[in-house]
Scaffold this motif. Structure first.
Motif, PDB file in Angstrom:
ATOM      1  N   THR A 546       0.762  -1.237  -0.029  1.00  0.00           N
ATOM      2  CA  THR A 546       0.050  -0.167   0.039  1.00  0.00           C
ATOM      3  C   THR A 546       0.918   1.244  -0.075  1.00  0.00           C
ATOM      4  OG1 THR A 546      -0.011  -0.118   2.196  1.00  0.00           O
ATOM      5  CG2 THR A 546      -1.974  -0.788   1.159  1.00  0.00           C
ATOM      6  N   ALA A 547       0.301   2.386  -0.537  1.00  0.00           N
ATOM      7  CA  ALA A 547       1.076   3.668  -0.543  1.00  0.00           C
ATOM      8  C   ALA A 547       1.091   4.041   1.100  1.00  0.00           C
ATOM      9  CB  ALA A 547       0.248   4.387  -1.516  1.00  0.00           C
ATOM     10  N   VAL A 548       2.093   4.415   1.566  1.00  0.00           N
ATOM     11  CA  VAL A 548       2.341   4.995   2.809  1.00  0.00           C
ATOM     12  C   VAL A 548       2.833   6.437   2.545  1.00  0.00           C
ATOM     13  CG1 VAL A 548       3.049   4.882   5.156  1.00  0.00           C
ATOM     14  CG2 VAL A 548       2.491   2.877   3.885  1.00  0.00           C
ATOM     15  N   GLN A 549       2.314   7.435   3.376  1.00  0.00           N
ATOM     16  CA  GLN A 549       3.169   8.809   3.298  1.00  0.00           C
ATOM     17  C   GLN A 549       3.331   9.321   4.764  1.00  0.00           C
ATOM     18  OE1 GLN A 549       5.044  10.552   1.003  1.00  0.00           O
ATOM     19  NE2 GLN A 549       5.470  11.323   2.971  1.00  0.00           N
ATOM     20  N   LEU A 550       4.470   8.627   5.248  1.00  0.00           N
ATOM     21  CA  LEU A 550       4.665   8.972   6.591  1.00  0.00           C
ATOM     22  C   LEU A 550       6.385   9.271   6.760  1.00  0.00           C
ATOM     23  CD1 LEU A 550       2.588   6.272   8.641  1.00  0.00           C
ATOM     24  CD2 LEU A 550       2.445   8.841   8.757  1.00  0.00           C
ATOM     25  N   SER A 551       6.732  10.263   7.479  1.00  0.00           N
ATOM     26  CA  SER A 551       8.130  10.506   7.356  1.00  0.00           C
ATOM     27  C   SER A 551       8.482   9.439   8.197  1.00  0.00           C
ATOM     28  CB  SER A 551       8.459  11.611   8.060  1.00  0.00           C
ATOM     29  OG  SER A 551       7.832  12.878   7.280  1.00  0.00           O
ATOM     30  N   GLY A 552       9.649   8.465   7.695  1.00  0.00           N
ATOM     31  CA  GLY A 552       9.968   7.771   8.359  1.00  0.00           C
ATOM     32  C   GLY A 552       9.564   6.228   8.221  1.00  0.00           C
ATOM     33  N   THR A 553       8.107   6.132   7.656  1.00  0.00           N
ATOM     34  CA  THR A 553       7.630   4.971   7.288  1.00  0.00           C
ATOM     35  C   THR A 553       7.479   4.791   5.870  1.00  0.00           C
ATOM     36  OG1 THR A 553       6.400   4.916   9.386  1.00  0.00           O
ATOM     37  CG2 THR A 553       5.656   3.404   7.824  1.00  0.00           C
ATOM     38  N   TYR A 554       7.751   3.647   5.175  1.00  0.00           N
ATOM     39  CA  TYR A 554       7.465   3.517   3.959  1.00  0.00           C
ATOM     40  C   TYR A 554       6.813   2.460   3.463  1.00  0.00           C
ATOM     41  CZ  TYR A 554      10.280   7.845   3.403  1.00  0.00           C
ATOM     42  OH  TYR A 554      10.754   9.147   3.526  1.00  0.00           O
ATOM     43  N   GLU A 555       6.425   2.320   2.152  1.00  0.00           N
ATOM     44  CA  GLU A 555       5.783   0.930   1.902  1.00  0.00           C
ATOM     45  C   GLU A 555       6.263  -0.183   2.204  1.00  0.00           C
ATOM     46  OE1 GLU A 555       6.484   3.476  -0.494  1.00  0.00           O
ATOM     47  OE2 GLU A 555       8.378   2.317  -1.023  1.00  0.00           O
ATOM     48  N   THR A 556       7.524  -0.290   2.279  1.00  0.00           N
ATOM     49  CA  THR A 556       8.136  -1.606   2.860  1.00  0.00           C
ATOM     50  C   THR A 556       7.969  -1.868   4.240  1.00  0.00           C
ATOM     51  OG1 THR A 556      10.208  -0.137   3.066  1.00  0.00           O
ATOM     52  CG2 THR A 556      10.121  -1.547   1.090  1.00  0.00           C
ATOM     53  N   TRP A 557       7.244  -1.191   4.967  1.00  0.00           N
ATOM     54  CA  TRP A 557       7.061  -1.333   6.461  1.00  0.00           C
ATOM     55  C   TRP A 557       6.615  -2.843   6.794  1.00  0.00           C
ATOM     56  CZ3 TRP A 557       2.421  -2.393   8.894  1.00  0.00           C
ATOM     57  CH2 TRP A 557       1.349  -2.195   8.322  1.00  0.00           C
ATOM     58  N   ASN A 558       5.640  -3.305   5.743  1.00  0.00           N
ATOM     59  CA  ASN A 558       5.174  -4.728   5.860  1.00  0.00           C
ATOM     60  C   ASN A 558       5.551  -5.675   4.946  1.00  0.00           C
ATOM     61  OD1 ASN A 558       3.546  -3.719   3.682  1.00  0.00           O
ATOM     62  ND2 ASN A 558       1.804  -4.422   4.581  1.00  0.00           N
ATOM     63  N   ALA A 559       6.874  -5.430   4.495  1.00  0.00           N
ATOM     64  CA  ALA A 559       7.293  -6.168   3.403  1.00  0.00           C
ATOM     65  C   ALA A 559       7.132  -7.782   3.809  1.00  0.00           C
ATOM     66  CB  ALA A 559       8.597  -5.970   2.879  1.00  0.00           C
ATOM     67  N   HIS A 560       7.613  -7.957   4.898  1.00  0.00           N
ATOM     68  CA  HIS A 560       7.313  -9.343   5.208  1.00  0.00           C
ATOM     69  C   HIS A 560       6.083 -10.170   5.347  1.00  0.00           C
ATOM     70  CE1 HIS A 560       6.483  -7.055   8.782  1.00  0.00           C
ATOM     71  NE2 HIS A 560       5.737  -8.048   9.207  1.00  0.00           N
ATOM     72  N   ARG A 561       5.008  -9.306   5.008  1.00  0.00           N
ATOM     73  CA  ARG A 561       3.482  -9.758   4.768  1.00  0.00           C
ATOM     74  C   ARG A 561       3.149  -9.877   3.310  1.00  0.00           C
ATOM     75  NH1 ARG A 561       0.616  -6.262   8.669  1.00  0.00           N
ATOM     76  NH2 ARG A 561       1.771  -6.456  10.525  1.00  0.00           N
ATOM     77  N   TRP A 562       4.005  -9.407   2.370  1.00  0.00           N
ATOM     78  CA  TRP A 562       3.603  -9.268   1.020  1.00  0.00           C
ATOM     79  C   TRP A 562       3.589 -10.818   0.500  1.00  0.00           C
ATOM     80  CZ3 TRP A 562       7.425  -5.117  -1.171  1.00  0.00           C
ATOM     81  CH2 TRP A 562       7.004  -3.760  -0.638  1.00  0.00           C
ATOM     82  N   PHE A 563       2.614 -10.862  -0.709  1.00  0.00           N
ATOM     83  CA  PHE A 563       2.679 -12.392  -1.364  1.00  0.00           C
ATOM     84  C   PHE A 563       1.907 -11.922  -2.623  1.00  0.00           C
ATOM     85  CE2 PHE A 563      -1.064 -12.210   1.327  1.00  0.00           C
ATOM     86  CZ  PHE A 563      -2.102 -12.574   0.095  1.00  0.00           C
ATOM     87  N   TRP A 564       2.347 -12.813  -3.675  1.00  0.00           N
ATOM     88  CA  TRP A 564       1.728 -12.801  -4.808  1.00  0.00           C
ATOM     89  C   TRP A 564       0.457 -13.751  -4.930  1.00  0.00           C
ATOM     90  CZ3 TRP A 564       3.050  -9.348  -8.506  1.00  0.00           C
ATOM     91  CH2 TRP A 564       4.096  -8.731  -8.476  1.00  0.00           C
ATOM     92  N   GLN A 565      -0.517 -13.071  -5.705  1.00  0.00           N
ATOM     93  CA  GLN A 565      -1.732 -13.933  -5.942  1.00  0.00           C
ATOM     94  C   GLN A 565      -2.146 -14.045  -7.198  1.00  0.00           C
ATOM     95  OE1 GLN A 565      -5.519 -12.441  -4.227  1.00  0.00           O
ATOM     96  NE2 GLN A 565      -5.341 -14.105  -2.784  1.00  0.00           N
TER      97      GLN A 565
END
Lengths: 565, 331
Positions: A546-565
């Motif tokens: 997801t797109a995130v716009q927070l200083s210090g937090t980027y879309e990779t914050w939850n990369a460990h939960r990504w998967f392909w469907q």
């Protein structure tokens, strides 16, 4: 004749090799199925500078660091705080956050985990990192929190996981991180630090994948400078398990048009928030409906115009309000951004917890040329023979508007403002500067004579201390420090902003910030324009991105939960 | 000749020094000191942080002292440490020069291989349909902006590629940018992979020089084939091939050789626009990025390196000219 035949054969063989081998590679690249894939390629227009959190300056570096380091406390895409690397967030109720006059003590317990080389993360790593940041000789840039902390104590020994942090002063956001830079692996970094602290930023840690170890869900395995960087999942991570995406590769494509072309060609799977411009995201959405998900997320970047309050004409709040009423900001955001970047009304974005719910008490300035003219008349201005308003002393209402040269969106906004204000008798002369000169000389040294347009990047913990307090007005005496470029002075604002930055009770702090937002909108030292949306894009099969716009937090914050469907 | 070379080499020293002073002064005195800019971009940076960082980096010293220190270090082969890339500049330069050479040499060879025969053919068949085609091509070549052509090539070969309907041509889908596929290690697969990535940028880069070289070859050849000695060679009864190859072409190529020698320094300089569009990590992009990023250490090193190269290759071009053209003598 024979020689010629030999040459022809050689040429033919070469052509065949060139044809067949790339063909196989091209086929492999194109036919890779999305479901079950275990790799993600992300396009970025910036390249990280360094992967040591203490010295990394670029947002691109932070996006990568999110995957290779654990944060103590993290925010999710809805801005909600959660404990990632610690057992719990210290709070006043259970005594893990104690106040003692001006001083404070916070008690932390870190979740057991290992560095990617198998050594455990301990309290000693936190103490070491903090001590390095404190050392005057180390070229770490920001030491804002470090200077506020008096000491760190390992309550159950250096190899334990219990940490007590004693603060010299009250700080509202002390429970968001154990120390400024968290933990770095002492067993790797200490020898470089002992050898030469002033050159710690030149050590291979942060640069060389072989020794750049972290405690996150991924570890750095390859960095081709100028081209790409790859991280690989750490199997059976104590906090994250084994991520489904085994490898994440970032490709650095500085030309944003080429970045879009890469997305269209399928060479990259996603573009993060440090990638394409707003215009390009709109275009991508139009061009590739169904092939990509394009995200527009209202963010924290606040576009505005500072009024130079040393200019006697702009020192009059009625003139500033007239300008606000005279610019059709609503139509501007509709025309230029299809309404995806909303008009703002004060210095904090509406999503900020300190912004009053439902705009309560916020003074708004809707487009109203008649009201603008009435305000100018009240301030003693009447139309001159050239249509420009002037006062009894004959001073014309003519202002210079400065911004960064070459920024197409800002140049369009300038033209709309110039046209709108001409209708109420205010002349605008546009004078733009290259970004380096503009931010290095014009804004920070308060050299703009009238109006200065630019953006502030806010964060969920931003407040108005230094930004709109009188001690934040840059001048020669304070080494041009502070960000109060308009030169706004208001004793009530000073009091509220200082109190908010020291208030540890979140509800009380938000109440104080609400008041600053209301006061700002009334006095209007800067004209709020719009909140920039952050944009990102991904192939629809990539789940969890997801797109995130927070200083210090980027879309990779939850990369460990990504998967392909 | 030796005295001439020695004199030129000695003359290069003050010129290089002059360039270094000018370059150092321009970069250092430009508004927006990189450390000062930190305070403007991050409210958490305090004046005492700026003072501390300036002390650590030696930026608190007067410009002439900084220049002398920089010169001393550079002469010892230490080009400094890049703040943007967090790497010694010598490492950065080594990698980037290598990458740029891959690209520029390929483009250069491609340009010459196409331009010289086309230029000769054009001149020998003046006003033929192929000559018109070649001159129209050179006209486009010098007029098309590189960035636009680059993006168009990306769209054509990486995004649109209509020919993929024919399976035999599906290999003609090329990577839109980058230098190699991440994870592809050394050996033949690495070089073949690199070749695929290099095709588009080198074609784009070759286009401009191709057009220029074609024009030079054509006009030079046109001039030479009208000379008396060519007519004499023909009247001696020599075969046309011998007349063209041995008498006309050798003389026609002299001006081209000079231009080619002068452009060799440009090969090391990379091609900033092409490298940016195709995300190719070369010297040109390094220079642009370091100037934009306020990384003076890297920018100074790259600029100085390029300045010295230009001086050296100018000398080589002059010497080469004398060797090729017996009418030219240096004393």
């Amino acid at each position: 004749m024979r020689a010629r035949r030999q040459w022809s054969l050689l040429l033919l063989a070469l052509l065949l090799t060139l044809t067949l081998v790339p063909w196989q590679a091209a086929r492999a690249q194109q036919t890779g199925p999305a479901a079950g894939r275990d790799q993600v390629v992300i396009g970025m227009s910036q390249e990280p500078d360094f992967l040591n959190p203490m010295f990394a300056e670029m947002a691109a570096a932070v996006a990568v660091l999110d995957t290779i380091f654990v944060s103590d406390i993290e925010r999710d895409n809805t801005w909600k705080l959660f404990a990632q690397g610690v057992e719990a967030i210290p709070n006043l109720k259970d005594g893990t956050w104690k106040l003692d006059g001006d001083r404070m003590t916070l008690v932390w317990k870190i979740k057991p985990r290992n560095w990617s080389d198998g050594r455990p993360v301990t309290c000693a790593d936190f103490v070491f990192t903090h001590n390095v940041a404190r050392n005057e000789q180390v070229p770490v840039i920001v030491r804002d929190l470090t200077n506020r902390i008096s000491n760190i104590v390992c309550t159950k020994g250096a190899s334990g996981t219990d940490i007590t942090v004693n603060w010299k002063e009250r700080y509202a956001y002390a429970n968001l991180t154990i120390t400024e830079y968290g933990a770095l692996p002492r067993h790797v970094l200490e020898k470089y630090y002992r050898a030469n602290p002033s050159k710690l930023n030149e050590a291979p840690y942060g640069n060389d994948p072989a020794i750049t170890i972290g405690d996150g869900a991924y570890k750095l395995v390859e960095w081709r400078k100028g081209a790409s960087m790859t991280v690989e999942a750490v199997p059976n991570h104590k906090l994250f398990g084994t991520p489904k995406i085994r490898r994440i590769t970032w490709r650095f494509i500085p030309d944003t048009n080429a970045l879009v072309a890469n997305m269209l060609s399928g060479a990259i799977d996603a573009i993060g928030t440090i990638g394409i411009t707003f215009d390009q995201a709109v275009q991508l959405e139009r061009q590739a409906a169904g092939r990509f998900k394009v995200f527009f997320e209202e963010g924290l970047i606040w576009e505005h115009i500072d009024f130079m309050l040393d200019n006697p004409l702009l020192a009059d709040v009625r003139v500033r309000r007239a300008i606000a009423h005279g610019i059709n900001r609503e139509q501007m955001v509709q025309q230029l951004f299809g309404g995806k970047q909303p008009v703002s009304h004060s210095y904090l974005p509406t999503k900020h917890p300190g912004y009053p719910r439902g705009d309560q008490g916020v003074t708004k300035y809707p487009y109203d040329p008649a009201r603008a003219r009435a305000l100018l008349q009240e301030a003693g201005f009447s139309p001159g023979p050239d249509g420009v308003m002037r006062n009894a002393q004959g001073q014309r209402l003519s202002f210079e508007l400065n911004t960064t040269a070459g920024n197409r969106v800002r140049e369009q906004v300038e033209q709309i403002i110039q046209q709108n204000l001409r209708e109420i008798g205010i002349e605008i002369k546009i004078q733009n500067y290259p970004a380096r000169v503009y931010f290095g000389e014009i804004t920070n040294r308060r050299k703009f004579p009238g109006l200065a347009m630019y953006a502030w990047v806010m964060s969920p913990t931003s407040d108005c201390d230094q930004l709109y307090t009188s001690d934040g007005i840059p001048n020669e005496g304070n080494g041009w420090a502070g960000q109060n470029y308009p030169g706004y002075k208001n004793a009530e604002m000073d009091r509220l902003c200082k109190a908010a930055s020291r208030e540890v009770d979140e509800a009380k702090r938000n109440q104080l910030l609400n008041q600053t937002v209301q006061l700002f909108s009334r006095d209007i030292p800067a004209l709020p324009l719009y909140i920039r949306a952050s944009v990102a894009a991904a192939k629809p099969g990539l789940q969890g991105f997801t797109a995130v716009q927070l200083s210090g937090t980027y879309e990779t914050w939850n990369a460990h939960r990504w998967f392909w469907q | 000749m030796q005295r001439y070379i020695l004199r030129r080499l000695l003359q290069m020293v003050p010129i290089a020094l002059g360039i270094s002073i000018l370059m150092f002064a321009l970069l250092t005195l430009a508004p927006g000191d990189p450390v000062d800019l930190l305070i403007a971009s991050d409210p958490r940076v305090k004046p005492q942080d700026v003072a501390r960082l300036k002390r650590i980096y030696g930026l608190d010293q007067p410009i002439h002292i900084r220049y002398v220190k920089w010169l001393g270090r550079t002469l010892r082969g230490d080009l400094g440490f890049s703040r943007t890339y967090k790497e010694p500049v010598t490492h950065l330069m080594r990698d980037r020069i290598g990458n740029s050479l891959w690209l520029t040499v390929t483009a250069f060879v491609l340009a010459l291989v196409v331009a010289v025969p086309v230029g000769i053919y054009s001149a020998l068949h003046q006003y033929s349909p192929l000559d018109y085609l070649a001159t129209t091509f050179t006209f486009f070549g010098v007029s098309i902006p590189v960035f636009w052509f680059g993006i168009m090539m990306i769209y054509l070969f990486a995004v649109w590629h209509p020919w993929t309907a024919l399976p035999a041509l599906s290999w003609l889908v090329l990577p839109p940018g980058g230098i190699s596929t991440p994870g592809v290690a050394g050996g033949l697969p690495f070089y073949l992979d690199r070749l695929r990535y290099m095709l588009l940028p080198s074609i784009v880069l070759a286009l401009l020089s191709m057009a220029t070289y074609t024009r030079y070859t054509r006009s030079s050849m046109l001039e030479v084939i009208r000379q008396d000695y060519v007519r004499t060679a023909r009247s001696k009864g020599l075969a046309e091939r011998t007349v063209i190859n041995k008498h006309a072409l050798r003389n026609a190529l002299i001006p081209l050789v000079t231009i080619v020698a002068l452009s060799i320094s440009g090969l090391f300089a990379g091609a900033p626009i092409t490298e940016t569009v195709f995300a190719w990590p070369g010297v040109g992009r390094l220079l642009v990025d370091s100037v934009i990023g306020g990384d003076y250490v890297a920018a100074q090193a790259v600029l100085m390196f390029l300045a010295v190269l230009v001086l050296v290759f100018n000398l080589i071009a002059d010497i080469g000219y004398a060797l090729l053209d017996p009418r030219i003598r240096y004393d």
